[in-house]
Design a protein around this motif. Structure first.
Motif, PDB file in Angstrom:
ATOM      1  N   ALA A 139       7.054  10.394   1.615  1.00  0.00           N
ATOM      2  CA  ALA A 139       6.131   8.650   0.231  1.00  0.00           C
ATOM      3  C   ALA A 139       7.708   8.109   0.624  1.00  0.00           C
ATOM      4  O   ALA A 139       7.034   6.019   0.958  1.00  0.00           O
ATOM      5  CB  ALA A 139       5.960   8.818  -0.752  1.00  0.00           C
ATOM      6  N   GLU A 140       8.669   8.268  -0.132  1.00  0.00           N
ATOM      7  CA  GLU A 140       9.495   7.439  -0.369  1.00  0.00           C
ATOM      8  C   GLU A 140      10.278   6.711   1.662  1.00  0.00           C
ATOM      9  O   GLU A 140      10.752   5.666   1.786  1.00  0.00           O
ATOM     10  CB  GLU A 140      10.479   7.155  -0.368  1.00  0.00           C
ATOM     11  CG  GLU A 140      10.618   7.860  -1.742  1.00  0.00           C
ATOM     12  CD  GLU A 140      11.694   8.465  -2.722  1.00  0.00           C
ATOM     13  OE1 GLU A 140      13.283   9.433  -2.014  1.00  0.00           O
ATOM     14  OE2 GLU A 140      12.019   8.255  -4.370  1.00  0.00           O
ATOM     15  N   ASP A 141       9.640   7.570   2.232  1.00  0.00           N
ATOM     16  CA  ASP A 141      10.669   7.259   3.594  1.00  0.00           C
ATOM     17  C   ASP A 141       9.302   6.113   4.143  1.00  0.00           C
ATOM     18  O   ASP A 141       9.779   5.290   4.594  1.00  0.00           O
ATOM     19  CB  ASP A 141      10.385   8.108   5.043  1.00  0.00           C
ATOM     20  CG  ASP A 141      11.919   9.145   4.305  1.00  0.00           C
ATOM     21  OD1 ASP A 141      12.696   8.462   3.761  1.00  0.00           O
ATOM     22  OD2 ASP A 141      12.183   9.989   4.848  1.00  0.00           O
ATOM     23  N   ALA A 142       7.977   6.766   4.225  1.00  0.00           N
ATOM     24  CA  ALA A 142       7.200   5.953   4.591  1.00  0.00           C
ATOM     25  C   ALA A 142       6.770   4.300   4.076  1.00  0.00           C
ATOM     26  O   ALA A 142       6.787   3.505   5.349  1.00  0.00           O
ATOM     27  CB  ALA A 142       5.551   6.057   4.364  1.00  0.00           C
ATOM     28  N   PHE A 143       7.516   4.048   2.733  1.00  0.00           N
ATOM     29  CA  PHE A 143       7.654   2.880   2.365  1.00  0.00           C
ATOM     30  C   PHE A 143       8.788   2.199   2.566  1.00  0.00           C
ATOM     31  O   PHE A 143       8.526   0.820   2.307  1.00  0.00           O
ATOM     32  CB  PHE A 143       7.357   3.294   0.375  1.00  0.00           C
ATOM     33  CG  PHE A 143       8.087   2.225  -0.402  1.00  0.00           C
ATOM     34  CD1 PHE A 143       7.385   1.065  -0.325  1.00  0.00           C
ATOM     35  CD2 PHE A 143       9.157   1.822  -0.961  1.00  0.00           C
ATOM     36  CE1 PHE A 143       7.520  -0.015  -1.002  1.00  0.00           C
ATOM     37  CE2 PHE A 143       9.480   0.867  -1.547  1.00  0.00           C
ATOM     38  CZ  PHE A 143       8.657  -0.696  -1.632  1.00  0.00           C
ATOM     39  N   LYS A 144       9.670   2.571   3.019  1.00  0.00           N
ATOM     40  CA  LYS A 144      11.055   2.150   2.597  1.00  0.00           C
ATOM     41  C   LYS A 144      10.707   2.011   4.325  1.00  0.00           C
ATOM     42  O   LYS A 144      10.821   0.696   4.705  1.00  0.00           O
ATOM     43  CB  LYS A 144      12.359   2.692   3.277  1.00  0.00           C
ATOM     44  CG  LYS A 144      12.836   2.964   1.943  1.00  0.00           C
ATOM     45  CD  LYS A 144      14.036   4.418   1.613  1.00  0.00           C
ATOM     46  CE  LYS A 144      14.293   4.503   0.619  1.00  0.00           C
ATOM     47  NZ  LYS A 144      15.890   5.499  -0.090  1.00  0.00           N
ATOM     48  N   SER A 145      10.514   2.044   4.962  1.00  0.00           N
ATOM     49  CA  SER A 145      10.368   1.560   6.794  1.00  0.00           C
ATOM     50  C   SER A 145       9.076   0.828   6.485  1.00  0.00           C
ATOM     51  O   SER A 145       9.510  -0.009   7.466  1.00  0.00           O
ATOM     52  CB  SER A 145       9.694   3.094   7.113  1.00  0.00           C
ATOM     53  OG  SER A 145       9.286   2.305   8.782  1.00  0.00           O
ATOM     54  N   ALA A 146       8.123   0.550   6.208  1.00  0.00           N
ATOM     55  CA  ALA A 146       7.007  -0.670   6.055  1.00  0.00           C
ATOM     56  C   ALA A 146       7.923  -2.121   4.790  1.00  0.00           C
ATOM     57  O   ALA A 146       7.967  -3.181   5.522  1.00  0.00           O
ATOM     58  CB  ALA A 146       5.858   0.137   5.168  1.00  0.00           C
ATOM     59  N   GLN A 147       9.146  -1.083   4.588  1.00  0.00           N
ATOM     60  CA  GLN A 147       9.171  -2.430   3.724  1.00  0.00           C
ATOM     61  C   GLN A 147      10.353  -2.854   4.478  1.00  0.00           C
ATOM     62  O   GLN A 147      10.665  -4.146   4.440  1.00  0.00           O
ATOM     63  CB  GLN A 147      10.173  -2.094   1.935  1.00  0.00           C
ATOM     64  CG  GLN A 147      10.832  -2.545   1.572  1.00  0.00           C
ATOM     65  CD  GLN A 147      11.204  -2.434  -0.133  1.00  0.00           C
ATOM     66  OE1 GLN A 147      12.115  -1.445   0.022  1.00  0.00           O
ATOM     67  NE2 GLN A 147      10.730  -3.337  -0.954  1.00  0.00           N
ATOM     68  N   SER A 184       0.644  -1.302   0.033  1.00  0.00           N
ATOM     69  CA  SER A 184       0.165   0.185   0.225  1.00  0.00           C
ATOM     70  C   SER A 184       0.873   1.580  -0.214  1.00  0.00           C
ATOM     71  O   SER A 184       0.386   2.520  -1.093  1.00  0.00           O
ATOM     72  CB  SER A 184      -0.846  -0.319   1.319  1.00  0.00           C
ATOM     73  OG  SER A 184      -1.849   1.067   1.243  1.00  0.00           O
ATOM     74  N   ALA A 185       1.797   1.282   0.893  1.00  0.00           N
ATOM     75  CA  ALA A 185       2.542   2.397   0.770  1.00  0.00           C
ATOM     76  C   ALA A 185       3.379   2.400  -0.359  1.00  0.00           C
ATOM     77  O   ALA A 185       3.783   3.577  -0.910  1.00  0.00           O
ATOM     78  CB  ALA A 185       3.637   2.060   2.005  1.00  0.00           C
ATOM     79  N   LYS A 186       3.591   1.100  -0.933  1.00  0.00           N
ATOM     80  CA  LYS A 186       4.204   1.456  -2.784  1.00  0.00           C
ATOM     81  C   LYS A 186       3.267   2.612  -3.671  1.00  0.00           C
ATOM     82  O   LYS A 186       3.982   3.174  -4.364  1.00  0.00           O
ATOM     83  CB  LYS A 186       4.959  -0.057  -2.885  1.00  0.00           C
ATOM     84  CG  LYS A 186       5.503   0.382  -4.857  1.00  0.00           C
ATOM     85  CD  LYS A 186       6.014  -1.450  -4.788  1.00  0.00           C
ATOM     86  CE  LYS A 186       6.210  -1.066  -6.171  1.00  0.00           C
ATOM     87  NZ  LYS A 186       7.002  -3.302  -6.595  1.00  0.00           N
ATOM     88  N   GLN A 187       2.455   2.239  -3.459  1.00  0.00           N
ATOM     89  CA  GLN A 187       1.000   2.898  -4.179  1.00  0.00           C
ATOM     90  C   GLN A 187       1.262   3.809  -4.645  1.00  0.00           C
ATOM     91  O   GLN A 187       1.393   5.100  -4.962  1.00  0.00           O
ATOM     92  CB  GLN A 187      -0.974   1.755  -4.244  1.00  0.00           C
ATOM     93  CG  GLN A 187      -0.388   0.391  -5.086  1.00  0.00           C
ATOM     94  CD  GLN A 187      -0.207   0.386  -6.048  1.00  0.00           C
ATOM     95  OE1 GLN A 187      -0.294   0.983  -7.008  1.00  0.00           O
ATOM     96  NE2 GLN A 187       1.052  -0.992  -6.407  1.00  0.00           N
ATOM     97  N   ARG A 188       1.327   4.382  -3.187  1.00  0.00           N
ATOM     98  CA  ARG A 188       0.997   6.116  -2.592  1.00  0.00           C
ATOM     99  C   ARG A 188       3.338   6.389  -2.831  1.00  0.00           C
ATOM    100  O   ARG A 188       2.173   7.879  -3.798  1.00  0.00           O
ATOM    101  CB  ARG A 188       1.452   6.529  -1.477  1.00  0.00           C
ATOM    102  CG  ARG A 188      -0.814   5.615  -0.341  1.00  0.00           C
ATOM    103  CD  ARG A 188      -0.914   6.372   0.633  1.00  0.00           C
ATOM    104  NE  ARG A 188      -0.013   5.840   1.832  1.00  0.00           N
ATOM    105  CZ  ARG A 188       0.095   4.655   2.375  1.00  0.00           C
ATOM    106  NH1 ARG A 188      -0.706   3.857   1.808  1.00  0.00           N
ATOM    107  NH2 ARG A 188       0.763   3.929   3.112  1.00  0.00           N
TER     108      ARG A 188
END
Length: 1106
Positions: free
Chosen positions: A839-847, A298-302
């Protein structure tokens, strides 16, 4: 019959040879001699068996000096000769010449010890019969000893062996191979029994006797089969022991396995519940991983949607940036054109400056030329003045020269000639006085030399060394010349090391308690007589030098040259193997002989080694009565009491059998004698002659002193006259030098005048200067025009530069307006970029959280195939991870309720089960190997044991018959045992009728009985062995005459039969009246340097035996 004797060659050196003179190249003569021997025997000689010895040649080997040739017979060879003549040297030559070990001989461990003293090499050549199959085998060995120095500078002796077979170079391995093919065994005492191994044969036990007999038979297979049976039996015992150990271990492990089986089953139930709990926890963990994976998606799509918005803003910014780049390119071009114009302006300015500098330089040159033209008048006046001064100087020098005298006055020459005449007259008178003085000096020197010779002769007659040399010369002719040679060359480099001797000159004898001085001299001289005329050197080179000189003087046979390895600079520590004299005081022992001797350490070492001075004890009259007790209780062998010398003789075969030999001491001839009446008369005459010569010499020296005073007076007169002559010469020289200086001054003034007149006239340069000034004016005009042209070019360049600066200012204003619009859009773009970064930081954290959870689950909760199916089911049913954790806790509680005290039961059970399987396989292998070994032992024993019994039976028959011939009883038995190592040959003998048969041992029978048994056993082997030859050295020395005669008869009978090996019997003596057949070959060894005198170069048996 043959004899061997030392003979002297044409060059004066001693060498050893057979009865005939041996020439290595005279083969035909050898053949003729062998044929002649056969004719003397009465029939053709018997054929040599394969491997038997046909010819032995040695050179410089042990006691043999030079080349020695020995030709044995094919059957029994009796080698005769007194002790010390070289019989055992023949045995050593056979062994070493066929690559036997020196240890086999029992004499020395190093082959260097077999090189003749004084030589550096030896060679042996042994011809072995081929049994008429092919050419004979000629084995030659050459041994060379070299002295080298190691890294520490110490001398080391090394030897090198070279081998040849039939003249072809080969190796020791090839010689060993040939010896094995011919079945020659030097390490077998049944075949090769040297003198020093006789006692060892007697000490051989019954088991060793069996091994030696099997080897001596010649059939190697029986010995190999015996060794194989021993090895097989040992391996069988080891296999049985290993089988029992493995079986016991396996049974113990099986019992332990049954005791722990119930614990193993309970542990498996507990482990199953724990595994189900772990599986539920694993599924719960992986459900959490799946949830975190969906959050990361989901974070990746955002992030992707934010990046698309940022891309649209960046494209809009690019459209606005294009006009700015165009304006920037135009500004850049204008700036480059401005830089080029500035560079051109600088170049024009530089050209103008260079032209101005050149103009200034030409202006300066013009000023210089004008100044020089003005100074020409002054230079002309100065030149005329200098010429006038030089002319005046020349006139003054010529006037002084005219006033000076032409030569020195004549009165000076007359006085000098008068003084020279007086000096020459005085010199002639001095010469006459010096001639008289020289005559007196020569006469005085002759008298002093004569006085010195007289005094030297008196000192020599009074010295102990001279007296000792005189006495030595009575017993050793020409030793005085040899000593003079040593003294003359002691320091001139002839010798490489120190030379000591003779020994009699270097030692002194002192009295001791209970031993007066004259008695001490008698004791030492008797003990050390053979070495008193000896010299000691420390290296082989000096030894060879002295030996050659001794041979030249004819004293080589009486004066020994000994090479010692003892360091002369090291102190000697005396050892007494039998104990010091004080330990044996109760037997009347008061001193050892070495306590009476004072000498340098190297002499003490020599006397200890060769004369055994530390083993010779001095006793009192009390010692004679206690001699038997002393012999039994102490190891002392030599005792001196009064004028008697007592020696203890111990049996070679039994150390308990001893006897005492008594001998008388000779009076002291060398160490205690005086000078003689002839020498006393000579000393008195020399003393009177010396006094007369001294008185005459004093008178002549007084006359010489008067002549010296006259010479000194004449010398003083000549010195005064010479000083006056020197003064007159100085006056003459001063007059001549003054006139020479004036002439030189005139010449120098004239040369200076010529130099002034040769200078050019300054007026001649005026036209040249005017032409130069005109040329310079023309160059100045041209340069002025160049400066004007350069100024015009510089003005044009500056005008173009101002136009470019105006255009550059206009383009810069336009570019600033466009950049302001771009900066406003850049702020909007930066805000969009910030949103994308968030958004990239949120995606990296989730990943990252997903990956950590996945890695943790993969590491601690790996999924099996069944777990994967359950996970898919829980995912479809949307089961929560908390539900699965609750189920896992329930399973864990159930597992805890199962009690299991031994936590390692599974590992122990599995490990024990694997070990039981391995032991079972091992037991099976041991059983199979035991069966194989039993079968193999039965096969080999079935072949070996009947042959062994047959061999022992044949030996027993011959041995028993041999004992019956000498009136005794003997038997050879085979002792059999389950253990093949305990198989043995037992020899039973009966020498007296009232005794039973007794086992032959090294302690039960006497030395003579053991000798008889040994030789009869060897005779019994004679008919069944396949060995080519047998050697027995001095086996008959312990026998009584009756047994010796009987044994000799048996030996002859056994050794002269057909198909029996060649035999060598060495002995120093034989009984008279023995029977000799044509198969007996007698070799008489007579090769000792001590026995040289009185024996002809060739001889026969009748010459020696009568």
């Amino acid at each position: 019959m043959r004899g061997i004797k030392r003979e002297r060659s044409d060059d004066g050196e001693l060498r050893e040879s057979g009865c005939e003179s041996y020439d290595p190249g005279n083969v035909e003569e050898d053949k003729e001699l062998a044929s002649a021997e056969g004719d003397d025997a009465g029939s053709s000689p018997a054929l040599f068996a394969k491997g038997s010895v046909k010819l032995v040649k040695v050179h410089d080997f042990m006691t043999y000096n030079g080349t020695v040739v020995i030709r044995p017979g094919p059957r029994l060879n009796l080698v005769l000769g007194p002790n010390g003549t070289g019989k055992s040297s023949l045995v050593c030559a056979l062994c070493l010449g066929l690559n036997g070990s020196p240890k086999t001989l029992g004499r020395a461990d190093d082959i260097k010890a077999f090189v003749r003293r004084g030589a550096h090499s030896f060679w042996t050549e042994i011809t072995l019969s081929s049994g008429c199959e092919e050419r004979d085998h000629v084995v030659k060995r050459t041994v060379t000893v070299r002295t080298e120095r190691d890294a520490n500078g110490e001398r080391r002796e090394r030897f090198e062996s070279k081998w040849k077979i039939n003249g072809v170079d080969t190796t020791s391995k090839d010689v060993d191979k040939l010896i094995r093919q011919l079945k020659i065994q030097f390490d077998n005492l049944c075949q090769f029994l040297p003198q020093d191994k006789v006692a060892e044969f007697a000490k051989m036990d019954q088991y060793e006797l069996l091994g030696a007999t099997l080897k001596a038979v010649g059939d190697a297979s029986m010995h190999e089969q015996h060794q194989l049976l021993i090895r097989l039996r040992k391996e069988e015992k080891q296999q049985i022991a290993d089988l029992a150990t493995a079986t016991s271990r396996m049974q113990k492990l099986e019992a332990e396995q049954e005791r722990q089986r119930r614990d193993f089953e309970r542990f498996q139930q507990r482990e199953k519940l724990l595994a189900e709990a772990r599986a539920l926890l694993c599924q719960a963990k992986w459900l959490e991983v799946v949830a975190k994976g969906k959050a990361a998606e989901s974070a990746k799509q955002r992030l992707l949607s934010k990046r698309e918005a940022l891309k649209a803003l960046e494209d809009q910014q690019e459209e606005q940036t294009r006009p700015i780049r165009e304006r920037e390119e135009a500004v850049k071009e204008l700036r480059q054109r401005k830089i080029a114009a500035e560079r051109e302006a600088r170049d024009a300015d530089a050209r103008m400056r260079r032209t101005g500098d050149e103009l200034n330089k030409r202006d300066n040159d013009m000023t210089v030329l004008a100044d020089e033209l003005t100074s020409l008048d002054q230079q002309g006046k100065e030149r005329a003045a200098q010429i006038t001064v030089a002319q005046q100087k020349v006139e003054r020098a010529k006037a002084e020269l005219a006033q000076a005298p032409q030569r020195p006055p004549q009165e000076l020459y007359d006085r000098i000639n008068e003084l020279r005449g007086l000096t020459q007259s005085s010199a002639r008178e001095s010469s006459e006085i010096e001639a008289n003085q020289n005559d007196l000096t020569l006469h005085i020197q002759a008298l002093q030399e004569q006085i010195g010779r007289v005094r030297g002769r008196l000192d020599m007659l009074n010295s102990r060394k001279h007296q000792m040399l005189q006495r030595l010369g009575k017993h050793h002719r020409n030793i005085g010349q040899l000593h003079s040679f040593v003294e003359q060359h002691r320091t001139d480099g002839t010798f490489q090391g120190p030379v000591f001797g003779p020994v009699a000159l270097e030692l002194s004898v002192k009295a001791a308690r209970g031993v007066p001085s004259h008695v001490a001299l008698q004791y030492v001289e008797n003990a050390c007589w053979s070495l008193l005329a000896s010299y000691i050197v420390t290296n082989i080179h000096d030894e060879s030098t002295l030996i050659e000189e001794a041979k030249r003087l004819g004293v080589a046979s009486s004066v020994k040259i000994i090479c010692s390895d003892y360091d002369p600079n090291q102190p000697y520590v005396m050892q007494h193997p039998a104990g010091p004299a004080c330990h044996h005081a109760r037997y009347g022992i008061i001193h050892t002989l070495d306590e009476l001797i004072e000498a340098a350490p190297i002499f003490v070492d020599l006397l200890t080694k060769m004369c055994k001075t530390n083993l010779c004890y001095i006793g009192t009259s009390e010692t004679i009565g206690l001699m038997e007790t002393l012999v039994q209780e102490t190891p002392i062998n030599t005792v001196i009491v009064g004028a008697s010398h007592m020696s203890v003789v111990r049996s070679l075969y039994n150390d308990n059998v001893r006897s005492i030999d008594f001998g008388e001491l000779y009076p002291a001839k060398l160490l205690g004698a005086g000078g003689g009446s002839e020498e006393d008369g000579e000393k008195a005459k020399l003393q009177e002659e010396g006094d007369t010569l001294i008185q005459e010499c004093d008178e002549l020296q007084a006359k010489a002193e008067q002549l010296v005073q006259q010479l000194q007076q004449k010398e003083q007169e000549r010195k005064r006259w010479q000083a006056e002559v020197i003064n007159l010469h100085a006056q003459q020289q001063a007059i001549v030098e003054k006139r020479t200086a004036l002439i030189a001054a005139v010449k120098i003034a004239e040369r200076q005048l010529c130099a002034k007149e040769a200078l050019p006239d300054p007026e001649q340069r005026r036209p040249v200067l005017r032409c130069a000034i005109e040329d310079t004016i023309a160059e100045i005009a041209a340069l002025t025009r160049g400066v004007l042209t350069a100024a015009q070019d510089l003005w044009a360049v500056h005008r173009n530069l101002e136009v470019l600066e105006l255009r550059l200012s206009e383009a810069g204003a336009q570019l600033s307006a466009l950049r302001a619009i771009r900066d406003q859009h850049e702020k909007d773009l930066q805000a969009a970029r910030t949103v994308v970064i968030t958004a990239e930081d949120a995606f990296k954290s989730a990943q990252n959280e997903f990956r950590r959870a996945k890695d943790n689950a993969a590491e601690h909760f790996p999924l099996s195939d069944s777990d994967k199916e359950e996970l898919r089911r829980h995912e479809a049913e949307k089961t929560q991870p908390s539900t699965l954790r609750s189920l896992a806790e329930e399973k864990s509680v159930q597992a805890e309720q199962v009690v299991c005290n031994n936590q390692n039961v599974v590992n122990e059970f599995s490990k024990r089960q694997a070990e039981i399987a391995h032991l079972g396989e091992s037991v099976k292998q041991h059983e199979e190997r035991c069966q194989e070994l039993r079968t193999r032992i039965d096969e080999v024993q079935g072949v070996w044991l009947p042959g062994l019994r047959k061999m022992v039976s044949a030996i027993n028959a011959s041995f028993s018959n041999n004992f019956k011939e000498i009136g005794c009883a003997g038997e050879v038995r085979l002792h059999e045992d389950e253990d093949f190592e305990k198989f043995a040959i037992q020899i039973l003998v009966q020498f007296r009728a009232h005794e039973d048969m007794q086992l032959l041992t090294g302690t039960r029978q006497s030395g003579g009985e053991r000798s008889v048994s040994t030789i009869l056993y060897l005779i019994a082997l004679q008919g069944i062995t396949e060995t080519p030859f047998r050697v027995v050295d001095e086996i008959n020395q312990g026998m009584d005459p009756l047994n010796e005669r009987k044994v000799y008869k048996q030996l002859v009978a056994a050794s002269t039969e057909e198909h029996t090996p060649q035999c060598f019997l060495l002995t120093p003596k034989l009984l008279p009246g023995l029977a000799y057949t044509r198969d007996i070959h007698t070799l008489i060894i007579y090769s000792s340097s001590e026995m040289e005198e009185g024996l002809p170069a060739t001889f026969t048996t009748d010459d020696i035996c009568g």
